[in-house]
Design a protein around this motif. Structure first.
Motif, short mmCIF file in Angstrom:
data_model
loop_
_atom_site.label_atom_id
_atom_site.label_comp_id
_atom_site.label_asym_id
_atom_site.label_seq_id
_atom_site.Cartn_x
_atom_site.Cartn_y
_atom_site.Cartn_z
N TRP A 14 22.63 24.45 115.13
CA TRP A 14 23.72 24.11 116.08
C TRP A 14 23.43 22.55 116.89
O TRP A 14 24.48 21.60 116.92
N ALA A 15 22.38 22.49 117.56
CA ALA A 15 21.92 21.28 118.07
C ALA A 15 21.78 19.90 117.36
O ALA A 15 22.31 18.83 117.44
N ILE A 16 21.20 20.26 116.00
CA ILE A 16 21.11 19.17 115.13
C ILE A 16 22.70 18.80 114.74
O ILE A 16 22.90 17.39 114.64
N LEU A 65 29.37 17.59 110.37
CA LEU A 65 30.34 18.31 110.11
C LEU A 65 30.23 19.32 109.04
O LEU A 65 30.57 20.49 109.07
N PHE A 66 29.28 18.97 107.96
CA PHE A 66 28.94 19.95 106.76
C PHE A 66 28.27 20.94 107.46
O PHE A 66 28.33 22.06 107.24
N LEU A 67 27.09 20.56 108.35
CA LEU A 67 26.65 21.68 109.03
C LEU A 67 27.40 22.45 109.80
O LEU A 67 27.13 23.92 109.88
N LEU A 68 28.31 22.12 110.59
CA LEU A 68 29.32 22.96 111.42
C LEU A 68 29.89 23.92 110.63
O LEU A 68 30.30 25.07 110.72
N THR A 76 23.55 33.09 106.52
CA THR A 76 22.26 32.27 106.97
C THR A 76 21.34 31.38 105.85
O THR A 76 21.08 30.32 106.05
N HIS A 77 21.49 32.00 104.61
CA HIS A 77 20.82 31.48 103.57
C HIS A 77 21.45 29.81 103.33
O HIS A 77 20.92 28.86 103.08
N LEU A 78 22.95 29.85 103.42
CA LEU A 78 23.57 28.54 103.25
C LEU A 78 23.13 27.66 104.39
O LEU A 78 22.94 26.46 104.00
N ARG A 79 23.08 28.02 105.55
CA ARG A 79 22.64 27.32 106.75
C ARG A 79 21.35 26.65 106.16
O ARG A 79 21.07 25.83 106.79
N GLY A 80 20.38 27.55 105.91
CA GLY A 80 19.20 27.21 105.54
C GLY A 80 18.98 26.08 104.55
O GLY A 80 18.24 24.95 104.58
N TRP A 81 19.77 26.33 103.47
CA TRP A 81 19.85 25.22 102.52
C TRP A 81 20.33 24.15 102.86
O TRP A 81 20.11 22.71 102.45
N MET A 82 21.41 23.83 103.75
CA MET A 82 21.93 22.88 104.32
C MET A 82 21.07 21.98 105.12
O MET A 82 20.97 20.63 104.94
N MET A 83 20.17 22.70 105.84
CA MET A 83 19.22 22.07 106.74
C MET A 83 18.05 21.36 106.05
O MET A 83 17.64 20.44 106.22
N LEU A 84 17.77 22.17 104.69
CA LEU A 84 16.48 21.63 103.96
C LEU A 84 17.11 20.38 103.31
O LEU A 84 16.46 19.47 103.36
N ALA A 85 18.50 20.55 103.02
CA ALA A 85 18.84 19.11 102.28
C ALA A 85 19.09 17.98 103.21
O ALA A 85 18.82 16.97 103.03
#
Length: 128
Positions: A14-16, A65-68, A76-85
């Protein structure tokens, strides 16, 4: 049930997301604030540089916006993959800043630090 580590990684996400939208917005509406973002000789008063900063601003807002979207509608897994990307984007920013002769505080502290935090949070979310 989320663990404390998963919850912390989600809060970091969220912060990122909010932070990168803020940074991108500043590049659009106050490009002079980007004068010391890491690449020496950046002149926000130059129309070509302002255009380049606008592209970076739109990129940052879009990625935030993609992260939001992942935070609001994904698992949770999608959030993780988005952060890794996203950590690859910030790693690229760090390398560009370093290769452009930028200050160590920018490529290690700002871009490199963001890369490490995003990759760590992403790994936690992917593995949870």
């Amino acid at each position: 049930m989320p663990t404390a580590v998963t919850t912390a990684a989600t809060v970091i996400t969220w912060a990122i997301a909010v932070g990168i939208i803020f940074v991108g917005s500043r590049m659009l509406w106050a490009p002079q604030a980007a004068a010391d973002f890491g690449i020496p000789g950046t002149r926000p008063e130059d129309p070509a540089t302002r255009s380049w900063l606008a592209v970076l601003g739109v990129r940052d807002i879009g990625y935030g916006l993609f992260l939001l979207v992942a935070l609001l509608g994904g698992d949770t897994h999608l959030r993780g993959w988005m952060m890794l990307a996203g950590s690859l984007v910030t790693l690229g920013d760090a390398l560009i800043t370093k290769l452009s002769g930028g200050p160590a505080k920018a490529y290690y502290g700002i871009h490199g630090g963001t890369t490490v935090v995003m990759a760590a949070a992403g790994a936690v979310l992917v593995l949870s």
